[in-house]
Motif scaffolding. Structure first.
Motif, PDB file in Angstrom:
ATOM      1  N   ALA A 156       0.818  -1.373   0.022  1.00 24.20           N
ATOM      2  CA  ALA A 156       0.092   0.029  -0.138  1.00 24.20           C
ATOM      3  C   ALA A 156       0.768   1.134   0.108  1.00 24.20           C
ATOM      4  O   ALA A 156       0.524   2.224  -0.578  1.00 24.20           O
ATOM      5  CB  ALA A 156      -0.928   0.055   1.047  1.00 24.20           C
ATOM      6  N   LEU A 157       2.122   1.068   0.578  1.00 23.59           N
ATOM      7  CA  LEU A 157       2.830   2.289   0.695  1.00 23.59           C
ATOM      8  C   LEU A 157       3.711   2.805  -0.772  1.00 23.59           C
ATOM      9  O   LEU A 157       3.658   3.651  -1.334  1.00 23.59           O
ATOM     10  CB  LEU A 157       4.190   2.155   1.591  1.00 23.59           C
ATOM     11  N   PRO A 160       0.362   3.512  -3.834  1.00 22.93           N
ATOM     12  CA  PRO A 160      -0.808   4.106  -3.307  1.00 22.93           C
ATOM     13  C   PRO A 160      -1.866   4.189  -4.123  1.00 22.93           C
ATOM     14  O   PRO A 160      -1.696   4.780  -5.283  1.00 22.93           O
ATOM     15  CB  PRO A 160      -0.114   5.360  -2.570  1.00 22.93           C
ATOM     16  N   GLY A 165      -1.268  -1.982  -4.954  1.00 22.66           N
ATOM     17  CA  GLY A 165      -1.154  -1.582  -3.470  1.00 22.66           C
ATOM     18  C   GLY A 165      -2.201  -2.338  -2.716  1.00 22.66           C
ATOM     19  O   GLY A 165      -2.655  -2.064  -1.446  1.00 22.66           O
ATOM     20  N   HIS A 235       4.973   7.815  -6.153  1.00 16.14           N
ATOM     21  CA  HIS A 235       5.414   7.349  -5.109  1.00 16.14           C
ATOM     22  C   HIS A 235       6.722   8.325  -4.589  1.00 16.14           C
ATOM     23  O   HIS A 235       7.387   8.657  -5.490  1.00 16.14           O
ATOM     24  CB  HIS A 235       6.116   6.083  -4.898  1.00 16.14           C
TER      25      HIS A 235
END
Length: 443
Positions: A156-157, A160, A165, A235
C-alpha cells in the motif's frame, strides 16, 4: 517423443502452439517422468480489478471449486484425488491458475475436470454466500500473521491508491459488496480464449496435449480482455508506516521500487537479491543473524510485473533492534551501489541461482509453473539454458550500476508492525532522505 540430453540428464522439450481462437497450449515434454502437471491459466488477476471489486479475482478462484453443471464440489475433488492426484489454484496480481497433478495416463481426466471448472462453474447464490465467509476467514488469518500483513502494508505504501497496492484477497468491505453479477461479469470479461493458456509438463507429448485441447477449444469465449491499470510513479519515498499492534516481535518490510520483467536490469537484480538475503550465506543473514544475533528471520526477494517491480527485505526482531538492523541494511544497499562486487561473491550468488534452476528441472509442477508464468508474462518462453546464460553475462560493474539506479531513498518504503509506538521516530532517523511517517492502530 524427442529428448534433449546433456551429461546423461534428459532436458524437457518445450513447445507452444496458438489455436485460431487465440487459446494457447504449452508443454514441457519430460518422458522420463511418471507424472503430468496441468494448469489452466487466465491472464487476469488483482491488477485488473476496479477498487470496489478488490478481491474479485480471488473470489472467482474459490468459486470455481464450488461445483459445475456436471459435478458437485465433492465430485470435483474425488475426480482428481480418486486417481491419486491433487488439485489447487492461486491468484496473483496478473494471473490466476488452476492446476493439478497425477499419473501421466490420467492427463485427459485432469483436463476434463479443470476445463469443466473453468467453463461451467455454477456460481450458485448460496455457495457465494458461504464462500464469502470462508474468504473473510482467510483475510482474517493473514491479518493475524504480522509477517504476512506487513507485506500488505508495504504494498500500500509502494503503490498508493492503485491495484498493486491492494490485497489480492480483497477486504471485508469489498467482499461484502460483491454479488453473483459482479463475479460472473468479471469472469466473462476477463476469462477469454485470447488470454487463456493450457500448460502441461511431464510425460506427455505436445501433440497429445494439443489434440485434447483442440477437441474442446470451441467452448472458450473469444474476445480481447480489458487491460490492467498501469502503475503510477506517484511514490515519493522514503515513506514509513508504523502499525501499532500488541505483538511479541516487531516485523518490518523494506521495499525498493525497481523495474519490470522486460527490463534487462532484472538479471542483475536477481543476483543482488541473492547477495542480500536469499540464503544463509547472504550478507544480511550473516550480519543480522549469525554475527549479531539481531534477527531470527531475514530475507530478500524480487517481484517483476509487466511495467514495474520491487525488491523487498523483510524480517522479524526485537523492537529495540530495529534501528541497528535498518542501519546495517542501508549500509549494505549503499555498498552495493558504490562498490563492485568481489568476484568470489558474484560467483557464489550466480552458482546458487544456476543450481536452483537445475533443481527445478526435476519437478513437473515447477516446470509447468515456470512455463506458464513465462508464456503469460513474456508472451514467449526462455529455456533454462537461456536464463542461465543471461545470468552468467551479468558483470560486477553492471550490478553496481543497477544498485545505484534503484537503491535510493526516493524509491524506498518501510512498513513496521510493532507494539512499540516509539519506533516511528527511530525508523525516521535510520532511513536516509527526508522520510514521511504514517501511523495506524490495529482494529
Amino acid at each position: 517423443m524427442s529428448v534433449q540430453k546433456k551429461n546423461g540428464f534428459q532436458f524437457p522439450v518445450y513447445r507452444i502452439s496458438r489455436l485460431p481462437n487465440g487459446l494457447r497450449v504449452a508443454t514441457a515434454e519430460m518422458p522420463h517422468m511418471t507424472s503430468v502437471s496441468l494448469g489452466i491459466w487466465a491472464g487476469a488477476g488483482s491488477r485488473y480489478e476496479p477498487a470496489p471489486l478488490n478481491g474479485v479475482s480471488h473470489f472467482i478462484e474459490h468459486m470455481l471449486f464450488k461445483g459445475t453443471r456436471r459435478r458437485s464440489p465433492l465430485e470435483i475433488s474425488q475426480a482428481v484425488e480418486g486417481i491419486g492426484g491433487y488439485l489447487n489454484a492461486f491468484t496473483s496480481e496478473e494471473s490466476t491458475c488452476f492446476y493439478s497433478k497425477a499419473r501421466h495416463e490420467c492427463f485427459e481426466d485432469l483436463l476434463d475436470v479443470l476445463t469443466d471448472m473453468y467453463l461451467h462453474s455454477r456460481f450458485a447464490p448460496e455457495d457465494i454466500r458461504k464462500e464469502r465467509e470462508v474468504i473473510k476467514e482467510e483475510v482474517a488469518q493473514y491479518y493475524d500473521e504480522p509477517q504476512q500483513y506487513v507485506l500488505e502494508l508495504l504494498n500500500a505504501l509502494q503503490w498508493p491508491a492503485q491495484p498493486l497496492g491492494r490485497p489480492i484477497t480483497g477486504t471485508f468491505h469489498t467482499l461484502d459488496g460483491m454479488n453473483r453479477r459482479h463475479l460472473t461479469s468479471f469472469l466473462h470479461e476477463h476469462y477469454r480464449s485470447g488470454n487463456t493458456l493450457i500448460c502441461a509438463a511431464g510425460r506427455i507429448t505436445h501433440h497429445q496435449a494439443l489434440k485434447a485441447v483442440q477437441a474442446m477449444a470451441g467452448k472458450f469465449a473469444t474476445g480481447k480482455p480489458p487491460a490492467f491499470v498501469p502503475a503510477t510513479a506517484r511514490h515519493q519515498g522514503p515513506v514509513v508506516h508504523l502499525h501499532w499492534r500488541k505483538t511479541e516481535q516487531t516485523q518490518f518490510a523494506l521495499g525498493l521500487r525497481t523495474c519490470s520483467r522486460h527490463d534487462p536490469a532484472r538479471w542483475a537484480l536477481r543476483l543482488l537479491s541473492v547477495v542480500l538475503g536469499e540464503n544463509m550465506s547472504s550478507r544480511l543473514f550473516q550480519k543480522l543473524r549469525e554475527d549479531s544475533g539481531m534477527a531470527y528471520s531475514i530475507q530478500s526477494s524480487v517481484s517483476f510485473f509487466a511495467d514495474t517491480g520491487d525488491l523487498v527485505i523483510a524480517g522479524g526482531l526485537d523492537a529495540e533492534k530495529l534501528g541497528p538492523a535498518l542501519e546495517v541494511i542501508w549500509k549494505e544497499l549503499e555498498d552495493l551501489a558504490t562498490h563492485a562486487l568481489r568476484a568470489a561473491e558474484l560467483r557464489r550468488a550466480r552458482d546458487y541461482l544456476l543450481g536452483q534452476i537445475d533443481l527445478s528441472l526435476e519437478n513437473t509442477e515447477s516446470q509447468m509453473m515456470n512455463l506458464g508464468e513465462q508464456c503469460l508474462g513474456l508472451d514467449g518462453f526462455m529455456k533454462p539454458d537461456e536464463v542461465k546464460a543471461a545470468l552468467s553475462r551479468v558483470t560486477a560493474a553492471e550490478m553496481r550500476a543497477v544498485a545505484a539506479r534503484f537503491f535510493r531513498p526516493d524509491r524506498c518504503s518501510l512498513a513496521v508492525i510493532s507494539s512499540d509506538k516509539s519506533l516511528g521516530r527511530l525508523a525516521l532517523r535510520e532511513l536516509p532522505g527526508n522520510p514521511q511517517l504514517v501511523q495506524s492502530l490495529s482494529a
